[in-house]
Design a protein around this motif. Structure first.
Motif, PDB file in Angstrom:
ATOM      1  N   LEU A 165       0.431  -0.845  -0.224  1.00 10.32           N
ATOM      2  CA  LEU A 165      -0.137   0.006   0.752  1.00 10.32           C
ATOM      3  C   LEU A 165       1.400   1.221  -0.253  1.00 10.32           C
ATOM      4  O   LEU A 165       0.618   2.339  -0.535  1.00 10.32           O
ATOM      5  N   ALA A 166       1.788   1.494   0.588  1.00  4.94           N
ATOM      6  CA  ALA A 166       3.006   2.632   1.003  1.00  4.94           C
ATOM      7  C   ALA A 166       3.606   3.100  -0.582  1.00  4.94           C
ATOM      8  O   ALA A 166       3.543   4.073  -1.407  1.00  4.94           O
ATOM      9  N   VAL A 167       3.987   1.368  -0.999  1.00  6.98           N
ATOM     10  CA  VAL A 167       4.243   1.130  -3.028  1.00  6.98           C
ATOM     11  C   VAL A 167       3.512   2.290  -3.564  1.00  6.98           C
ATOM     12  O   VAL A 167       3.573   2.647  -4.459  1.00  6.98           O
ATOM     13  N   LEU A 168       2.099   1.750  -3.254  1.00  9.87           N
ATOM     14  CA  LEU A 168       0.897   2.155  -4.359  1.00  9.87           C
ATOM     15  C   LEU A 168       1.291   4.190  -3.801  1.00  9.87           C
ATOM     16  O   LEU A 168       0.304   4.453  -4.953  1.00  9.87           O
ATOM     17  N   CYS A 169       0.816   4.313  -3.169  1.00 12.20           N
ATOM     18  CA  CYS A 169       0.822   5.275  -2.615  1.00 12.20           C
ATOM     19  C   CYS A 169       1.784   6.094  -3.353  1.00 12.20           C
ATOM     20  O   CYS A 169       1.521   6.975  -3.783  1.00 12.20           O
ATOM     21  N   ARG A 170       3.368   6.516  -3.040  1.00 11.56           N
ATOM     22  CA  ARG A 170       4.319   6.060  -3.506  1.00 11.56           C
ATOM     23  C   ARG A 170       4.182   6.682  -5.238  1.00 11.56           C
ATOM     24  O   ARG A 170       4.337   7.025  -5.605  1.00 11.56           O
ATOM     25  N   ALA A 171       3.549   5.374  -5.562  1.00  9.31           N
ATOM     26  CA  ALA A 171       3.172   5.775  -7.554  1.00  9.31           C
ATOM     27  C   ALA A 171       2.077   6.689  -7.829  1.00  9.31           C
ATOM     28  O   ALA A 171       2.458   7.769  -8.234  1.00  9.31           O
ATOM     29  N   ILE A 172       1.148   7.039  -7.004  1.00  9.85           N
ATOM     30  CA  ILE A 172       0.351   7.561  -6.884  1.00  9.85           C
ATOM     31  C   ILE A 172       0.559   9.411  -7.098  1.00  9.85           C
ATOM     32  O   ILE A 172       0.723  10.235  -7.935  1.00  9.85           O
ATOM     33  N   VAL A 173       1.650   9.181  -5.811  1.00  3.71           N
ATOM     34  CA  VAL A 173       2.860  10.806  -5.732  1.00  3.71           C
ATOM     35  C   VAL A 173       3.385  10.690  -7.156  1.00  3.71           C
ATOM     36  O   VAL A 173       3.577  11.993  -7.689  1.00  3.71           O
ATOM     37  N   LEU A 174       3.948  10.305  -7.697  1.00  5.94           N
ATOM     38  CA  LEU A 174       5.221  10.089  -8.932  1.00  5.94           C
ATOM     39  C   LEU A 174       4.239  10.542 -10.160  1.00  5.94           C
ATOM     40  O   LEU A 174       4.422  11.274 -10.510  1.00  5.94           O
ATOM     41  N   GLY A 175       3.606  10.010  -9.746  1.00 10.57           N
ATOM     42  CA  GLY A 175       1.865  10.319 -11.263  1.00 10.57           C
ATOM     43  C   GLY A 175       1.516  11.946 -11.053  1.00 10.57           C
ATOM     44  O   GLY A 175       1.620  12.371 -12.281  1.00 10.57           O
ATOM     45  N   GLY A 176       0.930  12.361  -9.741  1.00 13.13           N
ATOM     46  CA  GLY A 176       0.924  13.687  -9.243  1.00 13.13           C
ATOM     47  C   GLY A 176       2.534  14.357  -9.926  1.00 13.13           C
ATOM     48  O   GLY A 176       2.254  15.911 -10.147  1.00 13.13           O
ATOM     49  N   GLY A 177       3.461  14.130  -9.420  1.00 15.38           N
ATOM     50  CA  GLY A 177       4.800  14.827  -9.552  1.00 15.38           C
ATOM     51  C   GLY A 177       5.015  15.137 -10.996  1.00 15.38           C
ATOM     52  O   GLY A 177       5.473  16.466 -11.770  1.00 15.38           O
ATOM     53  N   LEU A 178       5.135  13.918 -12.446  1.00 12.57           N
ATOM     54  CA  LEU A 178       5.376  14.060 -13.007  1.00 12.57           C
ATOM     55  C   LEU A 178       3.825  14.735 -13.572  1.00 12.57           C
ATOM     56  O   LEU A 178       4.366  15.664 -15.156  1.00 12.57           O
ATOM     57  N   GLY A 179       2.445  15.191 -13.302  1.00 13.75           N
ATOM     58  CA  GLY A 179       2.133  16.414 -14.000  1.00 13.75           C
ATOM     59  C   GLY A 179       2.488  17.362 -13.669  1.00 13.75           C
ATOM     60  O   GLY A 179       1.612  18.718 -14.709  1.00 13.75           O
ATOM     61  N   LEU A 180       2.780  17.488 -12.151  1.00  6.02           N
ATOM     62  CA  LEU A 180       3.153  18.695 -11.914  1.00  6.02           C
ATOM     63  C   LEU A 180       4.602  19.157 -13.535  1.00  6.02           C
ATOM     64  O   LEU A 180       4.397  20.422 -13.686  1.00  6.02           O
ATOM     65  N   VAL A 181       5.534  18.543 -13.369  1.00  2.00           N
ATOM     66  CA  VAL A 181       6.023  18.980 -14.621  1.00  2.00           C
ATOM     67  C   VAL A 181       5.699  19.022 -15.571  1.00  2.00           C
ATOM     68  O   VAL A 181       6.404  20.261 -16.372  1.00  2.00           O
ATOM     69  N   TYR A 182       4.272  18.373 -16.177  1.00  2.00           N
ATOM     70  CA  TYR A 182       4.092  18.620 -17.188  1.00  2.00           C
ATOM     71  C   TYR A 182       3.459  19.942 -17.516  1.00  2.00           C
ATOM     72  O   TYR A 182       3.912  20.465 -18.711  1.00  2.00           O
ATOM     73  N   ASP A 183       3.337  20.248 -16.067  1.00  2.00           N
ATOM     74  CA  ASP A 183       2.236  21.577 -15.912  1.00  2.00           C
ATOM     75  C   ASP A 183       3.691  22.880 -16.661  1.00  2.00           C
ATOM     76  O   ASP A 183       3.268  23.853 -17.011  1.00  2.00           O
ATOM     77  N   LEU A 184       4.861  22.118 -16.258  1.00  2.00           N
ATOM     78  CA  LEU A 184       5.591  23.212 -16.158  1.00  2.00           C
ATOM     79  C   LEU A 184       6.196  23.453 -16.951  1.00  2.00           C
ATOM     80  O   LEU A 184       6.393  24.617 -17.837  1.00  2.00           O
ATOM     81  N   MET A 185       6.146  22.143 -18.067  1.00  2.00           N
ATOM     82  CA  MET A 185       6.816  22.693 -19.601  1.00  2.00           C
ATOM     83  C   MET A 185       5.806  23.191 -20.375  1.00  2.00           C
ATOM     84  O   MET A 185       6.348  23.289 -21.244  1.00  2.00           O
ATOM     85  N   ARG A 186       4.766  23.090 -19.805  1.00  2.00           N
ATOM     86  CA  ARG A 186       3.627  23.498 -20.441  1.00  2.00           C
ATOM     87  C   ARG A 186       3.278  25.117 -20.512  1.00  2.00           C
ATOM     88  O   ARG A 186       3.826  26.121 -21.600  1.00  2.00           O
ATOM     89  N   VAL A 187       3.924  24.956 -19.728  1.00  2.00           N
ATOM     90  CA  VAL A 187       4.312  27.285 -19.125  1.00  2.00           C
ATOM     91  C   VAL A 187       5.368  27.976 -20.292  1.00  2.00           C
ATOM     92  O   VAL A 187       5.210  28.703 -20.562  1.00  2.00           O
ATOM     93  N   ILE A 188       6.243  26.539 -20.265  1.00  2.00           N
ATOM     94  CA  ILE A 188       7.776  27.212 -20.583  1.00  2.00           C
ATOM     95  C   ILE A 188       7.088  27.172 -21.941  1.00  2.00           C
ATOM     96  O   ILE A 188       7.838  27.664 -22.661  1.00  2.00           O
ATOM     97  N   ARG A 189       6.104  26.429 -22.945  1.00  2.00           N
ATOM     98  CA  ARG A 189       6.032  26.582 -23.749  1.00  2.00           C
ATOM     99  C   ARG A 189       5.253  26.849 -24.371  1.00  2.00           C
ATOM    100  O   ARG A 189       5.780  28.117 -25.507  1.00  2.00           O
TER     101      ARG A 189
END
Length: 139
Positions: free
Chosen positions: A7-31
């Motif tokens: 369960l802890a690993v799956l929660c970390r996977a959810i956080v990883l997905g959210g972090g990748l979403g934040l990186v995508y938004d940062l790249m969207r602003v740069i674009r």
């Protein structure tokens, strides 16, 4: 692996997905703020390389070398939750930060722009110094 650890690993996977979403938004602003041709493709490619490498390394660390499909599914769910819930807030903050950075850079580069305009005018006038010699002598 026991249930709590999984369960802890799956929660970390959810956080990883959210972090990748934040990186995508940062790249969207740069674009949107940097008008360079081809930058969108470069940012998209670098995002997918980053996402692939981070998911692979996460899987290696979490499951001791085994890549589990449900880890990618939970990462996708984390990214989806981020885009539905937090992305509008973070996008507005990132765009405001980009506006503030643009303003600060505009203030810092103002002397360079003014000097460039002055040098352009001087260069324009120095380019043909004797083209109006007859007019100078007719004064």
């Amino acid at each position: 692996m026991d249930t709590r650890a999984e369960l802890a690993v799956l929660c970390r996977a959810i956080v990883l997905g959210g972090g990748l979403g934040l990186v995508y938004d940062l790249m969207r602003v740069i674009r949107r703020r940097v008008p360079l041709p081809g930058l969108g493709g470069i940012l998209d490619f670098s995002f997918w390389v980053l996402a692939t490498v981070s998911l692979f390394l996460f899987s290696q660390e979490a499951w001791a070398g085994r890549v589990r499909l449900y880890g990618a599914v939970f990462c996708f769910l984390g990214g989806t939750a981020y885009f539905w819930g937090l992305s509008p807030v973070f996008l507005s903050v990132l765009f405001r930060l980009a506006d503030m950075l643009e303003m600060i850079l505009g203030i810092l580069l103002l002397p360079v722009r003014v000097m460039g305009r002055i040098l352009a005018r001087i260069g324009k006038n120095v380019k043909y110094p004797f083209s109006f010699r007859k007019k100078w002598s007719m004064i």
